[in-house]
Every structure is written in structure tokens, then in C-alpha cells.
Scaffold this motif. Structure first.
Motif, PDB file in Angstrom:
ATOM      1  N   GLN A 138      49.562  64.271  33.151  1.00 39.94           N
ATOM      2  CA  GLN A 138      49.952  65.485  32.438  1.00 39.94           C
ATOM      3  C   GLN A 138      50.713  65.158  31.158  1.00 39.94           C
ATOM      4  O   GLN A 138      50.541  65.807  30.136  1.00 39.94           O
ATOM      5  CB  GLN A 138      50.818  66.363  33.351  1.00 39.94           C
ATOM      6  CG  GLN A 138      50.071  66.989  34.512  1.00 39.94           C
ATOM      7  CD  GLN A 138      49.028  67.993  34.078  1.00 39.94           C
ATOM      8  OE1 GLN A 138      49.184  68.680  33.085  1.00 39.94           O
ATOM      9  NE2 GLN A 138      47.926  68.073  34.819  1.00 39.94           N
ATOM     10  N   LYS A 141      48.620  64.479  28.137  1.00 39.28           N
ATOM     11  CA  LYS A 141      47.837  65.578  27.582  1.00 39.28           C
ATOM     12  C   LYS A 141      48.575  66.234  26.414  1.00 39.28           C
ATOM     13  O   LYS A 141      49.799  66.168  26.323  1.00 39.28           O
ATOM     14  CB  LYS A 141      47.553  66.640  28.650  1.00 39.28           C
ATOM     15  CG  LYS A 141      46.676  66.176  29.803  1.00 39.28           C
ATOM     16  CD  LYS A 141      46.473  67.318  30.778  1.00 39.28           C
ATOM     17  CE  LYS A 141      45.636  66.923  31.973  1.00 39.28           C
ATOM     18  NZ  LYS A 141      45.452  68.055  32.914  1.00 39.28           N
ATOM     19  N   ARG A 161      44.628  72.536  33.558  1.00 41.24           N
ATOM     20  CA  ARG A 161      45.376  71.645  34.460  1.00 41.24           C
ATOM     21  C   ARG A 161      44.453  70.623  35.106  1.00 41.24           C
ATOM     22  O   ARG A 161      44.847  69.484  35.364  1.00 41.24           O
ATOM     23  CB  ARG A 161      46.082  72.467  35.540  1.00 41.24           C
ATOM     24  CG  ARG A 161      47.256  73.287  35.029  1.00 41.24           C
ATOM     25  CD  ARG A 161      48.073  73.828  36.198  1.00 41.24           C
ATOM     26  NE  ARG A 161      49.065  74.787  35.745  1.00 41.24           N
ATOM     27  CZ  ARG A 161      48.901  76.113  35.809  1.00 41.24           C
ATOM     28  NH1 ARG A 161      47.778  76.613  36.296  1.00 41.24           N
ATOM     29  NH2 ARG A 161      49.852  76.911  35.386  1.00 41.24           N
ATOM     30  N   ARG A 167      47.556  70.523  28.240  1.00 38.54           N
ATOM     31  CA  ARG A 167      48.525  70.897  29.278  1.00 38.54           C
ATOM     32  C   ARG A 167      49.229  72.177  28.844  1.00 38.54           C
ATOM     33  O   ARG A 167      49.919  72.193  27.813  1.00 38.54           O
ATOM     34  CB  ARG A 167      49.539  69.781  29.470  1.00 38.54           C
ATOM     35  CG  ARG A 167      50.727  70.125  30.372  1.00 38.54           C
ATOM     36  CD  ARG A 167      51.524  68.882  30.681  1.00 38.54           C
ATOM     37  NE  ARG A 167      52.010  68.262  29.465  1.00 38.54           N
ATOM     38  CZ  ARG A 167      53.234  68.423  28.963  1.00 38.54           C
ATOM     39  NH1 ARG A 167      54.098  69.209  29.591  1.00 38.54           N
ATOM     40  NH2 ARG A 167      53.603  67.807  27.857  1.00 38.54           N
TER      41      ARG A 167
END
Length: 645
Positions: A138, A141, A161, A167
Motif C-alpha cells: 500500500q 501505491k 485497494r 491507494r
């Protein structure tokens, strides 16, 4: 260590989770007894040990049967939690039954305490592992803000997601009361405070995810977002997602329809169906931007036969494959026939119309690019004027009920050959409507369509991506714009209400200043405009001057007294027309000039034809200007020069 675990085979990972689950279940059983008996040193006797062992093995077997170990932990979600709930419930029942069968002491509160602890440990372990795996992914991103908290926005957040690029770090809501609330762990920010929070949450991109029934003023919204110096993009429409042409997470740059801020135009489906439903429909120029969208709109109204008439092999192949895919996905019973051919060949047109019993023709085939037609006058005249004549004559002979010409705003007081040729094509059809009553001829005139070949939006976008400059012909040039689906729907509507010889004009809304459009696109792509006051900006806007035949202002009406129709966005023009005898004489002169490659004579005919043609430059036909136009010239003695018009 995490990377090492991720590289393990699927079978190895499952065995590890089975062992971990057995340890978690064993600890939960011991902890349930220890809490109930208030004895931290409690140890089971033989019957209790057997009960606990059978319960653990049974629970793991239930999890295997429910598919818990087939779930990918990185994407562990609601279904996985339900599986654990069902498994733990079955495990608690098993504990009670085994205690009875093995005569083991199982206090009544132990299964309850055990079930709660087992769910906490099993689900908590998986959530922890999921976070350990996903957090590094994450963080890599790009952070984005999602405008819209409806179904589209939530679906986009969920898709992002699971993806590898973006993100979601904040939602932007139009409801001030929802400010500082949370949706799925993502904060919600009111639109009037987005300037303050865009930097706080580190959003580097803004994604528009508005529901189709949203009543948001898009023009005001984009004006609010324009000053953020953050790229603004959008997601596909619901219709594109349903049709399978796009996914919710297919992020794309803003199109001009996103900037127009106009409510979409809805046709009267009942009126349109009268010309299409269970009939044979033919679209000329079916592979072009307008023609292909007409085909998509026509197929929705379920004709019996749809004939695709196109001279470009690749374009015909592309639209046929797309329509066949729509037909299959929607389960439509429609016969689709791809036909190669040119509208300048009357016998080919007539044969096709007769063979498939065509009832309605939408004539979209045309050369429409103004500068190219200026450089290729003869072909422009042949395709736009004589192509329309031959297709219309073929329709009369083949007994076609309706023939609808797709015209252009450039036919109004034209300053270029393309516009003059389309105006003459209108006069041809009006004269044919007076000459006979077998076929109903009507014309639909509108301005620029978004996404068509040569459209300004993709041109500006490409120039911005390449670092500029963005080229605009003149600082004051304005144009009317309409989306291709919107224009096509109104074409079907107008063609269905015509009774013969009408020129219908579509309400294009407010005109757009092209220079303002360029400025807006630069800002909405997250860049600064380079000007004298801002010499360190990213993109410069350069004015190149009007091209041959180009006007500053486009018009839709020749007269000033349009007549209303049954549709609020369709008007009927009241304009001069010619008799068939007058048109036939003009066509003969035009044909002689074309056969002799006499561009000067062609220009004279267009001027004399009451088209309102008033060229604002010199004739630019490439062959004519090179001096090789006269086939009778010997050794280049009769050099032809640029003809001033």
C-alpha cells in the motif's frame, strides 16, 4: 521473512495455516477452561484431553470443507470471516457433544468463552498477516482522493485497494454533514474544505467517481478542483462497465464532456423505435466516429437487420466485432451485415439496399476534416456531394422509407470547401424531397462532436503529455461541442420525426472558447501554464493562426427564425432551397469541372449554388497548386498557379 513466506508454494502456506490454527484452537480451549475455573495452571484430565483433541481435529476438518485454506490471506474479507464464524460455531457444538460422549467435565460457559476466543485468535491472526503483507504494498501505491461517496466511489475504492497502482487516502463529499466521518477506514472531506486537506493526506491525484444520477454541478466542481495543481481524472461510466468495454478501475483523463457540465439529452424511445424496431437499417460510414456510434445506438432499438456500409476495411472489421460482442452479451436477435463499398458507387449502394430490404438509411459517410478537404478538393466534392446524391438516388430506386443525412454547422455560411460541399448536399436532398414522395429525406445539422477523429481534446492531451506547447489557432476562436452518443441519439430522434426535406438543428448548448479549454486542461492535468508572468511554468499555449477555411465562430442556423419540434433540443431551420431543375444544372456543371480537374470552376459553382460559400483564403488543392492538374498540358508548358478565391 515476509518475502520468504510469500515465495512459498500454495501447499506449504496451507500447511502452515493448519498448524497455526491448531495451536490457536488449543490455546483457546485451554484459556476457556482456565478463565472459567479461575486456575491459570489448569491441565486437562484424560477425558478432557480426548475431547479437546477431537474438537481441534473436527474444527480443522470443517475449515477445510468450507474452503478457508483456499482463501488468499492478502485478500481476506467478509466471506472469510463468515467461514470462521460458521467453523467456530460448529467447533463449540462439537466440544459439547464430545464432552457428553467421553464423559468429560465441560462447564456450560466454556463453549461460549472458547468460541469467542477462537474467533478472535483465528481472525486476528489472518488480519495481522494481511496487514503485514499489504502495508508495504500500500505504501508503494500513489495516494489518490476520490470525489463521490456513492456506489461508484465505493466500488472504485474497493477496486483500487486490490490493485497495484493507487491507494485511496480520502473521499470528497458534497454533504457538509459527512465531513470528518470515515468510510472503510478512509476519511471523508467536504468539498468546500478540499483545498486544506488535499496536502494533509498527501493525495497526488483526484479521481471523479460520480454516480449517474448525481445532481452535482460539474462545471462548478471542476472550477473548484482546477486550482489544486493536482491531476484530475475520471472513471468509466456505468454504461461502459455494464457493456464490458471498461472496468471500474480503468482510470482515464477527463474528456470534454466532463467539462461541459450539461445534462444529457434523452430521446423519445417510442418515436425512434418507429423508424428502427424490427426494421432493416443501413448506416453509411459505419466505421467512422459518428457512424459507429449511430450503429451502437441503433442496435439498442433492436432492428431486424443492421447493414454496415464502409469503405475502410479495418474500420468495418472493428465496428462489426464490437457490435457482435454487444449482440452476444445482450442476447439480441439481430442480423448484422458488414458491407465494403463507397457511396460514390450508386449501383453498389442500390444493390445492397435491395438485397437487405433496407427501410432506413443514416448517411454518415463524408470527408469532414476541413484542412484535408481544402487540400483535396475533387475528392471532397465527389464524396460529400455526389456520394450523397448517389446514395439518395439508390435509396429512392430501392424503395427506402427514410434517408437521414448527417450534416455539420460548417455548412452554415461556409468559408471552406468541406462546409460548402455539405451545404450543397443538403440542397440536393431538399430538391430530391420535392421531386418524389417515396423516400422521406431529412438532414440533421450539429457542431463538433467530442472524441471524433481530429477532435481538439485528444490533440491537446497529447501535446500536454509531450511537454507542450499546446497549439490554439486563435485566442478568440469558439466552438460548439456535443458528445458523440448525445449527437447520435438526437440524429435518430430527428430522423424519425421528419416528413420530408427538413433541416433539423441540434441545440448544442453554450459555445466553448478553445483557449479557455486549453488553460483548463493544463490545470486539471496538475500542471502550471507557462506565461510571461510565470516563465517557469510547465506548458505554454501558442497561437498559430487560423487555418485555411477556418472560422472564428461557428453557426448552426442560416436564418434567424427556427421552428420548434416535438423535442426541446431539436429545432427545424427555415432556409432557402432550390428546385430539382436548378440543383441538377449545378450538379452537371460540378461534374464537368471535377472530370476536367478544374478546381477554379468548382469554386465558382459552389459560390453560385446559393450555399453562402465565401472562402477566406486561397485555394489550397495540392495537385492544383503544383501545376499538374491539366491533363492536356504538354511538357509542363501550361503551368497552373494558385487560384485566388
Amino acid at each position: 521473512m515476509i518475502k520468504h513466506l510469500l515465495r512459498m508454494s500454495r501447499h506449504q502456506k496451507r500447511r502452515i495455516f493448519v498448524v497455526l490454527d491448531m495451536l490457536a484452537l488449543a490455546f483457546s480451549l485451554w484459556a476457556a477452561y482456565a478463565l472459567r475455573l479461575e486456575d491459570p495452571f489448569w491441565l486437562p484430565d484424560a477425558p478432557q484431553a480426548l475431547t479437546l483433541l477431537v474438537t481441534i481435529v473436527f474444527t480443522v476438518a470443517v475449515f477445510i470443507r468450507f474452503g478457508l485454506y483456499r482463501a488468499v490471506v492478502r485478500f481476506f474479507g467478509d466471506k472469510g470471516f463468515l467461514t470462521i464464524v460458521y467453523g467456530v460455531f460448529a467447533s463449540a457444538l462439537c466440544l459439547i457433544v464430545c464432552g457428553y460422549l467421553f464423559k468429560a467435565m465441560v462447564p456450560r460457559s466454556v463453549p461460549i468463552i472458547y468460541g469467542a476466543l477462537a474467533f478472535i485468535f483465528l481472525s486476528g491472526m489472518r488480519l495481522s498477516i494481511r496487514e503485514l503483507i499489504n502495508q508495504p504494498l500500500q505504501r508503494s501505491k500513489e495516494s489518490v482522493a476520490i470525489v463521490g461517496t456513492g456506489e461508484t466511489g465505493l466500488a472504485l475504492a474497493s477496486a483500487l485497494r486490490q490493485g497495484a497502482e493507487y491507494r485511496p487516502v480520502m473521499f470528497v463529499s458534497f454533504d457538509k454533514a459527512s465531513h470528518k466521518s470515515m468510510i472503510g477506514g478512509v476519511p471523508v472531506v467536504s468539498i468546500d474544505r478540499v483545498h486544506k486537506h488535499i496536502g494533509r493526506y498527501g493525495a497526488r491525484r483526484i479521481l471523479l467517481a460520480l454516480d449517474a444520477d448525481s445532481v452535482v454541478d460539474r462545471t462548478e466542481l471542476l472550477r473548484e478542483l482546477e486550482g489544486l495543481a493536482v491531476p484530475v481524472q475520471t472513471v468509466p461510466s456505468v454504461s461502459e462497465i455494464v457493456a464490458g468495454r471498461a472496468r471500474i478501475n480503468d482510470i482515464r483523463d477527463l474528456e470534454l464532456e466532463d467539462l461541459l457540465g450539461r445534462a444529457p439529452v434523452l430521446p423519445d424511445a417510442a418515436v425512434v423505435a418507429g423508424s428502427i424496431y424490427q426494421k432493416s437499417v443501413m448506416v453509411t460510414g459505419a466505421g467512422g466516429s459518428i457512424g459507429s456510434e449511430l450503429c451502437r445506438q441503433v442496435i439498442v432499438h433492436q432492428p431486424k437487420v443492421l447493414v454496415l456500409f464502409e469503405q475502410s476495411e479495418f474500420s468495418l472489421y472493428a465496428i462489426e466485432r464490437e457490435l457482435l460482442a454487444i449482440k452476444a452479451s445482450e442476447g439480441l436477435d439481430i442480423e448484422i451485415y458488414p458491407m465494403l463499398g463507397s457511396v460514390v458507387h450508386q449501383r453498389r449502394c442500390e444493390t445492397v439496399m435491395r438485397t437487405f430490404g433496407v427501410n432506413t438509411v443514416y448517411h454518415a459517410a463524408a470527408f469532414k476534416h476541413v484542412p484535408l478537404v481544402e487540400l483535396n478538393v475533387i475528392e471532397g466534392i465527389q464524396n460529400n456531394v455526389f456520394g450523397t446524391l448517389h446514395a439518395a438516388e439508390a435509396a429512392i430506386t430501392a424503395g427506402v422509407e427514410r434517408f437521414v443525412l448527417i450534416s455539420t454547422d460548417k455548412a452554415v455560411r461556409p468559408t471552406n470547401v468541406m462546409g460548402a460541399s455539405k451545404r450543397l448536399a443538403e440542397l440536393v436532398l431538399q430538391a430530391l424531397a420535392q421531386r418524389q414522395d417515396k423516400t422521406i429525406f431529412s438532414m440533421v445539422r450539429f457542431g463538433n462532436v467530442l472524441g471524433s477523429s481530429g477532435s481538439v481534446v485528444p490533440l491537446f492531451r497529447d501535446q500536454i503529455r509531450k511537454g507542450g506547447p499546446v497549439t490554439v489557432t486563435h485566442p478568440d476562436i469558439i466552438r460548439y461541442f456535443m458528445t458523440i452518443p448525445e449527437a447520435s441519439q438526437l440524429v435518430l430522434q430527428a430522423g424519425s420525426i421528419g416528413v420530408g426535406g427538413e433541416v433539423f438543428v441540434l441545440d448544442m448548448g453554450e459555445p466553448v472558447k478553445i483557449a479557455d479549454l486549453a488553460h483548463k486542461m493544463i490545470h486539471l492535468m496538475g500542471l502550471d501554464e507557462k506565461t510571461e508572468s510565470n516563465p517557469y511554468g510547465d506548458i505554454e499555449v501558442v497561437f498559430t493562426g487560423l487555418r485555411p477555411g477556418e472560422k472564428l465562430y461557428e453557426e448552426l442556423l442560416i436564418g434567424d427564425d427556427p421552428q420548434g419540434t416535438s423535442h426541446p433540443r431539436i429545432m427545424m431551420a427555415r432556409e432557402v432551397s432550390l428546385s430539382w431543375q436548378q440543383v441538377e444544372l449545378l450538379l452537371r456543371e460540378l461534374q464537368r469541372a471535377s472530370q476536367a480537374f478544374d478546381c477554379a470552376a468548382i469554386i465558382k459553382v459552389l459560390k453560385d449554388a446559393k450555399t453562402g460559400y465565401a472562402p477566406n483564403g486561397t485555394l489550397g488543392d495540392l495537385v492544383w497548386c503544383k501545376g499538374d492538374a491539366d491533363p492536356t498540358a504538354e511538357n509542363g508548358d501550361e503551368k497552373l498557379h494558385r487560384f485566388p478565391v
